[in-house]
Write an enzyme that holds these catalytic residues in place. Sequence first.
Site, PDB file in Angstrom:
ATOM      1  N   GLY A 205      -0.155   5.182  -0.550  1.00 18.71           N
ATOM      2  CA  GLY A 205      -1.090   5.868   0.337  1.00 18.71           C
ATOM      3  C   GLY A 205      -0.433   7.045   1.033  1.00 18.71           C
ATOM      4  O   GLY A 205       0.661   7.482   0.674  1.00 18.71           O
TER       5      GLY A 205
ATOM      6  N   ILE B 297      -0.826  -1.575  -6.096  1.00 21.74           N
ATOM      7  CA  ILE B 297      -1.477  -2.101  -7.298  1.00 21.74           C
ATOM      8  C   ILE B 297      -1.706  -0.991  -8.320  1.00 21.74           C
ATOM      9  O   ILE B 297      -2.237  -1.233  -9.396  1.00 21.74           O
ATOM     10  CB  ILE B 297      -2.823  -2.787  -6.974  1.00 21.74           C
ATOM     11  CG1 ILE B 297      -3.785  -1.804  -6.291  1.00 21.74           C
ATOM     12  CG2 ILE B 297      -2.592  -4.018  -6.103  1.00 21.74           C
ATOM     13  CD1 ILE B 297      -5.187  -2.370  -6.094  1.00 21.74           C
ATOM     14  N   ARG B 298      -1.325   0.229  -7.976  1.00 23.66           N
ATOM     15  CA  ARG B 298      -1.477   1.369  -8.878  1.00 23.66           C
ATOM     16  C   ARG B 298      -0.133   1.770  -9.464  1.00 23.66           C
ATOM     17  O   ARG B 298       0.919   1.520  -8.880  1.00 23.66           O
ATOM     18  CB  ARG B 298      -2.075   2.562  -8.133  1.00 23.66           C
ATOM     19  CG  ARG B 298      -3.481   2.347  -7.603  1.00 23.66           C
ATOM     20  CD  ARG B 298      -3.944   3.575  -6.830  1.00 23.66           C
ATOM     21  NE  ARG B 298      -3.235   3.718  -5.563  1.00 23.66           N
ATOM     22  CZ  ARG B 298      -2.993   4.884  -4.970  1.00 23.66           C
ATOM     23  NH1 ARG B 298      -3.372   6.005  -5.552  1.00 23.66           N
ATOM     24  NH2 ARG B 298      -2.375   4.922  -3.806  1.00 23.66           N
TER      25      ARG B 298
ATOM     26  N   GLY C 217       0.819  -1.203   0.000  1.00 23.95           N
ATOM     27  CA  GLY C 217       0.000   0.000   0.000  1.00 23.95           C
ATOM     28  C   GLY C 217       0.850   1.249   0.000  1.00 23.95           C
ATOM     29  O   GLY C 217       0.508   2.261   0.607  1.00 23.95           O
ATOM     30  N   GLY C 218       1.964   1.198  -0.712  1.00 22.74           N
ATOM     31  CA  GLY C 218       2.992   2.223  -0.613  1.00 22.74           C
ATOM     32  C   GLY C 218       2.620   3.568  -1.175  1.00 22.74           C
ATOM     33  O   GLY C 218       3.309   4.558  -0.897  1.00 22.74           O
TER      34      GLY C 218
ATOM     35  N   TYR D 165     -13.955  -1.270   9.242  1.00 18.56           N
ATOM     36  CA  TYR D 165     -12.540  -0.894   9.357  1.00 18.56           C
ATOM     37  C   TYR D 165     -12.036  -1.141  10.773  1.00 18.56           C
ATOM     38  O   TYR D 165     -10.983  -1.770  10.983  1.00 18.56           O
ATOM     39  CB  TYR D 165     -12.380   0.575   8.980  1.00 18.56           C
ATOM     40  CG  TYR D 165     -10.994   1.142   9.137  1.00 18.56           C
ATOM     41  CD1 TYR D 165      -9.913   0.626   8.430  1.00 18.56           C
ATOM     42  CD2 TYR D 165     -10.768   2.229   9.982  1.00 18.56           C
ATOM     43  CE1 TYR D 165      -8.647   1.169   8.564  1.00 18.56           C
ATOM     44  CE2 TYR D 165      -9.503   2.787  10.118  1.00 18.56           C
ATOM     45  CZ  TYR D 165      -8.454   2.253   9.405  1.00 18.56           C
ATOM     46  OH  TYR D 165      -7.200   2.798   9.543  1.00 18.56           O
TER      47      TYR D 165
END
Length: 427
Positions: A113, A167-168, A110-111, A273
Amino acid sequence: MVYFFSITLIPDVSNLRDQAEIRESSPTCLFNVHIEGHILVKNDSKTLHSVMGDQEGIMMPVVQLLRAALKHAGNRPPRCVMQTTSAVHGVRTHASSCTDGDKPKVLITGGLGQLGVGLAKSLSVKGSCGSTQKAEEDANHRTKSWTSGHAKGRRRFGKFNVILSDIRKPPNHVYNNGPFIFSDILDYKNLREIVVNNNISWLVHYSAVLSAVGEHNVALAKEVNITGFHNILDIANEHGLRVFVPSTIGAFGPSSPKDPTPDLCVQRPRTIYGVSKVHAELMGEYYHQRYGLDFRCLRYPGIISADSQPGGGTTDYAVQIFHAAVKSGHFKCNLRSDTRLPMMYIDDCIRATMEFLEAPDDVLVSRTYNINAMSFTPQDLTCEIQKVLSDFKVTYNADPVRQAIADGWPKALEDSAARQDWGWKHE
């Protein structure tokens, strides 16, 4: 007493200093800042003195955040303003995933973010880290031997030992600044190959669906926050990794003590969450006790930054407000003006994470800790920004979902255990 500052806004504002003048090519925008009884910019350009509510000594870096928001806007036209350490008997335990002489190889999921890029940059830079003076001064503190040995002269790990993943597609400035790879935490085989092929020793797991988004897509939140976390946990356990998973103020609920909220208390969150984060805390602690996994977890407050976009959390207003201040001069807040929540400046959050990651396993009495810095309301923050941008306007239109979430969260976190065990101290 009134202080007068003459400042010109530009996208690149990295050189702001005392009574600094900053130039902007097209058009040139000059404004005066009048603050009664406050000095806006110190030699340490990070800090603007402010007292939030009734808390003394809170330092809120409003000027720096506005500068970062302006820089983040890039070439857009700027806005001109005038005015437990033992395992179960008989079960194997992992050896330490990194000795004092090694440089760990770190994978951040998730780098892209809010926190990943900043943490990667900080871990990559060689040099000294945060202060451990508190531990050195306390002769009875358990970390004294660590402070005089491992942490003294702490060095960073080098650019190519910290790998960002998501993933982006990353923006160019991220892609060109160090290793970046595609990683889907729901693809167990892919994740396992990354860990093995890159000889990963530390895993920082930032991938998550946040509170407000999760309530609108519970199925996705379950998949990413629970199934994805299980993949991370099992791979970390299989390969003897040190794994860091952030938790949140959202791990507490309406029945938790609110002011302050201690490390150990009734939690019972009411968002998917929060439920997923309590699940992560307990599963991590179980894997530590059952298998000896080096699991580490910090409960973050809301994180304040201005050089990244918010990711769908309930405290996002504290990020969005800075972008709105420099772009349009008006902000619509989706929480009530009196909603008090724990907050932390992003630099403190990254420093806390690094110090916690580097702390020796034997000084950690717990696997999950609260960390705290300050608490304030949207109205408090608005008032501070208006001291710099006097015609900045905020309207309040509380979103029922986000407001209900915020009303069940702590007003402050009690973090004495983190301060005692591994020397945490906010700046």
